[in-house]
Structure formats: structure tokens, C-alpha cells
Scaffold this active site. Structure first.
Site, PDB file in Angstrom:
ATOM      1  N   ASN A  33      71.345  26.354   0.998  1.00 17.29           N
ATOM      2  CA  ASN A  33      72.419  26.164   1.979  1.00 17.29           C
ATOM      3  C   ASN A  33      72.010  26.605   3.386  1.00 17.29           C
ATOM      4  O   ASN A  33      72.814  26.547   4.314  1.00 17.29           O
ATOM      5  CB  ASN A  33      73.697  26.892   1.538  1.00 17.29           C
ATOM      6  CG  ASN A  33      73.572  28.415   1.617  1.00 17.29           C
ATOM      7  OD1 ASN A  33      72.516  28.962   1.922  1.00 17.29           O
ATOM      8  ND2 ASN A  33      74.666  29.092   1.318  1.00 17.29           N
ATOM      9  N   TYR A 143      75.578  44.343  -5.600  1.00 14.97           N
ATOM     10  CA  TYR A 143      74.396  43.488  -5.693  1.00 14.97           C
ATOM     11  C   TYR A 143      73.666  43.739  -7.018  1.00 14.97           C
ATOM     12  O   TYR A 143      73.332  42.803  -7.754  1.00 14.97           O
ATOM     13  CB  TYR A 143      73.473  43.752  -4.503  1.00 14.97           C
ATOM     14  CG  TYR A 143      72.132  43.085  -4.594  1.00 14.97           C
ATOM     15  CD1 TYR A 143      71.985  41.736  -4.288  1.00 14.97           C
ATOM     16  CD2 TYR A 143      70.998  43.803  -4.964  1.00 14.97           C
ATOM     17  CE1 TYR A 143      70.742  41.117  -4.367  1.00 14.97           C
ATOM     18  CE2 TYR A 143      69.759  43.200  -5.041  1.00 14.97           C
ATOM     19  CZ  TYR A 143      69.633  41.857  -4.747  1.00 14.97           C
ATOM     20  OH  TYR A 143      68.405  41.251  -4.833  1.00 14.97           O
ATOM     21  N   ASN A 172      59.964  45.197  -3.545  1.00 11.92           N
ATOM     22  CA  ASN A 172      59.212  45.249  -2.286  1.00 11.92           C
ATOM     23  C   ASN A 172      58.251  44.085  -2.104  1.00 11.92           C
ATOM     24  O   ASN A 172      57.066  44.270  -1.820  1.00 11.92           O
ATOM     25  CB  ASN A 172      58.463  46.582  -2.147  1.00 11.92           C
ATOM     26  CG  ASN A 172      59.401  47.737  -1.898  1.00 11.92           C
ATOM     27  OD1 ASN A 172      60.380  47.604  -1.170  1.00 11.92           O
ATOM     28  ND2 ASN A 172      59.127  48.864  -2.522  1.00 11.92           N
ATOM     29  N   ILE A 187      57.823  47.405   3.146  1.00  9.70           N
ATOM     30  CA  ILE A 187      56.445  47.127   3.568  1.00  9.70           C
ATOM     31  C   ILE A 187      56.437  46.230   4.792  1.00  9.70           C
ATOM     32  O   ILE A 187      55.702  46.467   5.754  1.00  9.70           O
ATOM     33  CB  ILE A 187      55.625  46.526   2.408  1.00  9.70           C
ATOM     34  CG1 ILE A 187      55.500  47.564   1.281  1.00  9.70           C
ATOM     35  CG2 ILE A 187      54.249  46.074   2.874  1.00  9.70           C
ATOM     36  CD1 ILE A 187      54.931  47.063  -0.002  1.00  9.70           C
TER      37      ILE A 187
END
Length: 199
Positions: A33, A143, A172, A187
Site C-alpha cells: 500500500n 506489536y 536488527n 545498527i
């Protein structure tokens, strides 16, 4: 093989689509989207569908056309802070959006789902470091709850309909095409600061 990559215009998704196209894995379609993904990152050899997973009718229409045998599900509301501020929105995208997708796809020959889960948020406050996959799952953000719920739904769809799945708990991830200004990994943030001379 017919493969549908959700979030295929995003950081991880665009690399995934490129790898699938380069490998000759089959017909590759992208569903995005563009809330975070970028149109110029979509491989021109993939068929692009611009829709929102929350739109069940649009999802059903795309699935009926693409008839994916494999779905690589990378699309997500990925901002943990936003999930805390608006849990209903997070659930609409990350849970209801997924259910719209798999409910349509199971009726059209879906065989396997590769799901982008989460490497940290699913475990919550860890008892030990490093965290192993069998660590208790106690997410402390909507989440993380949504990612864990989706893994549970995938188990249900395997038992009920024989749809195989793989849940990848990334942690990460970093690299080219990552947006350092969004919900980027540590990172990427550190690399950006070093490049800006802020060590």
C-alpha cells in the site's frame, strides 16, 4: 510456482522479490500500500498490486487473480511506539490484514506461508541473554502481541487446512534500502550517526 510477497516494496520485501525473480522461482507478485515501501524499489519483473490488507474485498480480488501457492508475508505496521499509542490500528493491520489475506488465499490453492515475525518484541522482558527460541513468549507491546497471535493463527491454518508455514523472528535487520528515519534497527541508526560524524 506462484508467489505473492506482501510489503514487497519495502526494505526486506524488495530484496526478497529481487532474489525470487533472479532465482527464477516462478511468477512473483507484490502487494503493497506504499505506506512505507517505495514504488521504485519494486522489481519490474513482478506484478504489482497497490492495495491495503485491511480492505478485505480488494485483497480477495488480488488473491483470485494471483492465486498464490506461496505467500511471503512481510507487510506490517512495524512501529512499536505506534502500536502502544493505537493498539486497534496495529491489530487491524497486523492481525485482521493477515486474516483477510490467508482466508482468501486458502480458497485458491495456498500451500505455504513464510511470515516475518519479530525477534525481540515477541519475548518481552527476557529472563536470559541471549534469548533462545524456546524462551517464554510474554510480549509487552501490541506489536509483539499481534506477531505472536499471527504465529498462533498460522498453526491453526496448518492443522485445519494443511497450509505449511515458517515464522522468521528477525532481529536488527539492516542493509541497503533501509529507511534510517523510520522505525529502523539500532545498527542502521548507529551507522547513520557514524556517517554523520557523530561517533
Amino acid at each position: 510456482m506462484r508467489i505473492l510477497v506482501t510489503g514487497g516494496a519495502g526494505f526486506i520485501g524488495s530484496h526478497t522479490v529481487d532474489a525470487l525473480v533472479a532465482s527464477g522461482a516462478g511468477e512473483v507478485s507484490v502487494l503493497d500500500n506504499f505506506s512505507a515501501g517505495k514504488r521504485h524499489q519494486v522489481n519490474p519483473k513482478a506484478t504489482l498490486y497497490e492495495i491495503d490488507l485491511r480492505d478485505a474485498a480488494a485483497v480477495a480480488s488480488v488473491v483470485e487473480k494471483a492465486r498464490p501457492e506461496i505467500i511471503v508475508h512481510l507487510a506490517a505496521q512495524m512501529d512499536v511506539r505506534r502500536s502502544v499509542a493505537d493498539p486497534a490500528f496495529d491489530a487491524q493491520v497486523n492481525v485482521v490484514g493477515f486474516l483477510n489475506l490467508i482466508e482468501s488465499a486458502r480458497k485458491h490453492g495456498l500451500k505455504r506461508v513464510v511470515f516475518s515475525s519479530t525477534g525481540g518484541a515477541i519475548y518481552g522482558e527476557q529472563d536470559e541473554f541471549p534469548c533462545t527460541e524456546d524462551h517464554p513468549k510474554r510480549p509487552v507491546s501490541p506489536y509483539g502481541v499481534a506477531k505472536l497471535a499471527t504465529e498462533a493463527y498460522l498453526f491453526f491454518y496448518k492443522v485445519e487446512y494443511g497450509i505449511d508455514y515458517l515464522a522468521l523472528r528477525f532481529g536488527n535487520v539492516y542493509g541497503p534500502r533501509q529507511d534510517p528515519h523510520g522505525e529502523a534497527g539500532v545498527i542502521s541508526i548507529f551507522c547513520g550517526k557514524i556517517l554523520d560524524g557523530q561517533h
